[in-house]
Design a protein around this motif. Structure first.
Motif: not given
Length: 226
Positions: A197-201, A205-210
């Protein structure tokens, strides 16, 4: 799970097109071919490919997809695995089928879902999603399904077979469920699930920031034209 479906389901679209003469005679008339006739043609054409389709009657368009079916299989495996881990009591028992009036393995709705899961071709799914990391529940269920050739049981229990073979198969199915409950509720598995779950989040978040950075960059470029 929806992200997996959206990422991998790439439907091919086939649309039945009316001829110019048909349109000229009656512009509002639907194509002469019935929906069932079109479906039968598509089914026959795809009979050797392993592909399936869904039909949208509103736009008379047929969507053919393979990856989408696999993604739905994964979704069903995950929900079944979660239900098995949370289950209590015996799922498979020995008794007499009311309709056939013959002895056999009796089960619950969850048991039927497990039998359906056992018929899923998990090897093809893993090949199709070779770069995807599945939910630990899915991995656990696949591992238990493959143990002792349990995947073959689902197709065999549908046949009329000697009673002395039924009980070992029933015990094997109940053992699978017991293993799912024990392993799925262990501290080690819970930690693995939490890490997943942590990896999914983190990926989200990384994709959203990008994506946000791309939008910000575009705004700057459009606000200061050269």
């Amino acid at each position: 799970m929806s992200s997996i479906i959206n990422m991998y389901a790439k439907p091919l679209t086939l649309t039945y097109i009316r001829s110019e003469s048909e349109i000229a005679q009656n512009p509002t008339k639907k194509p002469k071919k019935t929906k069932s006739a079109r479906r039968n043609e598509i089914t026959e054409a795809l009979s050797t490919t392993g592909y399936t389709y869904t039909f949208d009657s509103n736009i008379e368009t047929i969507y053919i997809t393979n990856e989408g079916d696999y993604a739905l299989d994964i979704q069903n495996l995950e929900s079944t695995a979660q239900a098995l881990i949370r289950s209590k009591g015996t799922i498979f028992t020995f008794g007499t089928h009311q309709r056939e009036k013959r002895p056999g393995i009796l089960t619950t709705t969850l048991g039927k879902r497990l039998l359906q899961a056992l018929e899923v071709n998990t090897q093809e799914i893993k090949q199709e999603f070779s770069k995807h990391r599945f939910n630990p529940r899915v991995e656990l269920l696949i591992e238990k399904m493959q143990h002792n050739d349990r995947c073959k049981i689902a197709s065999q229990v549908k046949n009329i077979i000697p009673i002395d073979l039924l009980k070992p198969w029933m015990d094997e199915l109940n053992n699978l469920i017991e293993e799912m409950i024990n392993d799925g509720n262990s501290q080690e598995f819970k930690e693995k699930l939490a890490a997943h779950r942590r990896n999914i989040n983190k990926n989200y978040n990384n994709t959203k920031k990008y994506l946000n950075s791309l939008c910000d960059s575009r705004k700057k470029n459009t606000s200061h034209p050269t």
